[in-house]
Write a protein that holds these residues in place. Structure first.
Motif, PDB file in Angstrom:
ATOM      1  N   LEU A  46       8.488   1.341  -9.568  1.00 20.96           N
ATOM      2  CA  LEU A  46       7.768   1.916  -8.435  1.00 20.96           C
ATOM      3  C   LEU A  46       7.463   0.815  -7.426  1.00 20.96           C
ATOM      4  O   LEU A  46       6.982  -0.254  -7.778  1.00 20.96           O
ATOM      5  CB  LEU A  46       6.456   2.563  -8.918  1.00 20.96           C
ATOM      6  CG  LEU A  46       5.443   2.974  -7.843  1.00 20.96           C
ATOM      7  CD1 LEU A  46       6.011   4.090  -6.964  1.00 20.96           C
ATOM      8  CD2 LEU A  46       4.137   3.427  -8.487  1.00 20.96           C
ATOM      9  N   TYR A  47       7.756   1.092  -6.158  1.00 20.53           N
ATOM     10  CA  TYR A  47       7.434   0.164  -5.069  1.00 20.53           C
ATOM     11  C   TYR A  47       6.482   0.874  -4.109  1.00 20.53           C
ATOM     12  O   TYR A  47       6.779   1.982  -3.644  1.00 20.53           O
ATOM     13  CB  TYR A  47       8.693  -0.243  -4.303  1.00 20.53           C
ATOM     14  CG  TYR A  47       9.742  -0.917  -5.149  1.00 20.53           C
ATOM     15  CD1 TYR A  47       9.747  -2.298  -5.324  1.00 20.53           C
ATOM     16  CD2 TYR A  47      10.752  -0.167  -5.758  1.00 20.53           C
ATOM     17  CE1 TYR A  47      10.725  -2.917  -6.102  1.00 20.53           C
ATOM     18  CE2 TYR A  47      11.732  -0.773  -6.539  1.00 20.53           C
ATOM     19  CZ  TYR A  47      11.714  -2.150  -6.702  1.00 20.53           C
ATOM     20  OH  TYR A  47      12.677  -2.753  -7.470  1.00 20.53           O
ATOM     21  N   ILE A  48       5.350   0.246  -3.812  1.00 20.79           N
ATOM     22  CA  ILE A  48       4.398   0.839  -2.879  1.00 20.79           C
ATOM     23  C   ILE A  48       3.797  -0.243  -1.993  1.00 20.79           C
ATOM     24  O   ILE A  48       3.857  -1.440  -2.301  1.00 20.79           O
ATOM     25  CB  ILE A  48       3.249   1.583  -3.609  1.00 20.79           C
ATOM     26  CG1 ILE A  48       2.465   0.614  -4.517  1.00 20.79           C
ATOM     27  CG2 ILE A  48       3.762   2.783  -4.372  1.00 20.79           C
ATOM     28  CD1 ILE A  48       1.177   1.197  -5.050  1.00 20.79           C
ATOM     29  N   THR A  49       3.188   0.180  -0.887  1.00 18.69           N
ATOM     30  CA  THR A  49       2.430  -0.748  -0.049  1.00 18.69           C
ATOM     31  C   THR A  49       1.014  -0.856  -0.605  1.00 18.69           C
ATOM     32  O   THR A  49       0.559   0.014  -1.361  1.00 18.69           O
ATOM     33  CB  THR A  49       2.379  -0.249   1.400  1.00 18.69           C
ATOM     34  OG1 THR A  49       1.893   1.092   1.412  1.00 18.69           O
ATOM     35  CG2 THR A  49       3.751  -0.301   2.043  1.00 18.69           C
ATOM     36  N   GLU A  50       0.324  -1.883  -0.217  1.00 20.04           N
ATOM     37  CA  GLU A  50      -1.016  -2.141  -0.766  1.00 20.04           C
ATOM     38  C   GLU A  50      -1.988  -1.009  -0.479  1.00 20.04           C
ATOM     39  O   GLU A  50      -2.827  -0.662  -1.326  1.00 20.04           O
ATOM     40  CB  GLU A  50      -1.562  -3.451  -0.180  1.00 20.04           C
ATOM     41  CG  GLU A  50      -2.829  -3.946  -0.864  1.00 20.04           C
ATOM     42  CD  GLU A  50      -3.221  -5.354  -0.438  1.00 20.04           C
ATOM     43  OE1 GLU A  50      -4.254  -5.845  -0.933  1.00 20.04           O
ATOM     44  OE2 GLU A  50      -2.510  -5.949   0.379  1.00 20.04           O
ATOM     45  N   LYS A  51      -1.875  -0.400   0.691  1.00 19.10           N
ATOM     46  CA  LYS A  51      -2.829   0.668   1.051  1.00 19.10           C
ATOM     47  C   LYS A  51      -2.664   1.918   0.181  1.00 19.10           C
ATOM     48  O   LYS A  51      -3.544   2.772   0.129  1.00 19.10           O
ATOM     49  CB  LYS A  51      -2.692   1.031   2.527  1.00 19.10           C
ATOM     50  CG  LYS A  51      -1.477   1.845   2.874  1.00 19.10           C
ATOM     51  CD  LYS A  51      -1.558   2.339   4.315  1.00 19.10           C
ATOM     52  CE  LYS A  51      -0.412   3.295   4.629  1.00 19.10           C
ATOM     53  NZ  LYS A  51      -0.504   3.848   6.002  1.00 19.10           N
ATOM     54  N   ASN A  52      -1.520   2.025  -0.509  1.00 20.10           N
ATOM     55  CA  ASN A  52      -1.278   3.204  -1.341  1.00 20.10           C
ATOM     56  C   ASN A  52      -1.715   3.023  -2.793  1.00 20.10           C
ATOM     57  O   ASN A  52      -1.615   3.959  -3.589  1.00 20.10           O
ATOM     58  CB  ASN A  52       0.212   3.576  -1.306  1.00 20.10           C
ATOM     59  CG  ASN A  52       0.630   4.182   0.024  1.00 20.10           C
ATOM     60  OD1 ASN A  52      -0.169   4.834   0.689  1.00 20.10           O
ATOM     61  ND2 ASN A  52       1.868   3.961   0.416  1.00 20.10           N
TER      62      ASN A  52
END
Length: 259
Positions: A46-52
């Motif tokens: 899983l790859y996400i941005t910090e805000k997510n």
């Protein structure tokens, strides 16, 4: 000859299995979150941005799967595009296991797509299918995109709930379903019955058959339909621009209301 046929089928099955064993990306908030919740989905990363991160923490899957935090730019680079509306959610995953046509036999309402090729349209059709209780969508192995990141995004999570069943020959598949007691309803602008007025036994299982974006239903497909229906056009100049996904949504509403 028979040995050659058996060998060919084994090679096709092997090739299909190999394609499904190669990870690919799906993206978008709802598509990724629904995939993470799907116990039948085999996930690699899983790859996400910090805000997510708070969103991921709420569904309690962070410890379950390998997670990497990236910037929006890094995610764009990962997908090799700046056009994918990933919303800071990307999943490296394996394609869902394909199910056989026999899985449709106990369903009350299913959709069959006659060479619909646009993943955006198929994704939108899957969303409508989920809303109206359709559990299976039949597509052709050729002239159909299969499971892709674009389709998953357009489906907005519905891909995890509605099975995509691929068949080699749609015509023979419709014959099989007819023998299983299904009423085959094709949609065509030149159809004979108003979809709004089609009367169907409440216990009658149904197949809604939708044609491709440009050519519509093929001739042989039409011969397999028990009813050729149309959506009533109330414009004075016979203006007609409904695409296949909108037409499917309208038809499913009518058919689910009548059953």
């Amino acid at each position: 000859m028979e040995k050659k046929l058996v060998k060919m089928r084994k090679n096709q099955a092997k090739s299909h299995k190999e394609r499904n064993s190669i990870p690919h990306y799906i993206w978008g908030h709802h598509a990724v979150v629904s995939a993470l919740k799907n116990k039948n989905r085999k996930i690699k990363k899983l790859y996400i941005t910090e805000k997510n991160i708070p969103i991921i923490n709420k569904i309690d899957i962070k410890k379950e799967h390998s997670l990497t935090i990236l910037t929006l730019g890094e995610i764009n680079k990962l997908l090799s595009t700046n056009s994918a509306t990933h919303q800071g959610f990307v999943l490296e995953t394996f394609k869902l296991k394909k199910k056989p046509i026999e899985d449709c036999f106990n369903k009350k309402l299913i959709v069959a797509l006659d060479q619909v090729t646009d993943p955006q349209n198929i994704g939108a059709i899957m969303r409508s299918a989920k809303v109206f209780g359709v559990k299976s969508i039949i597509t052709t192995k050729k002239h159909s995109p299969g499971e892709t990141g674009s389709l998953a995004k357009a489906a907005s999570g519905a891909l995890e709930f509605v099975d995509l069943i691929e068949v080699t020959n749609l015509s023979s598949t419709l014959t099989t379903l007819s023998k299983e007691g299904f009423l085959i309803i094709g949609l065509d602008e030149l159809g004979e019955s108003n979809i709004n007025k089609v009367k169907i036994d409440i216990d009658q299982p149904k197949v809604l058959v939708m044609g491709s974006e440009g050519k519509g239903l093929r001739r042989l497909t039409k011969t397999k339909c028990d009813i050729m229906a149309f959506i009533e056009n109330k414009s004075e100049d016979n203006f007609s621009t409904l695409n296949v996904s909108v037409s499917t949504a309208i038809s499913l509403y009518q058919l689910s209301s009548s059953s």
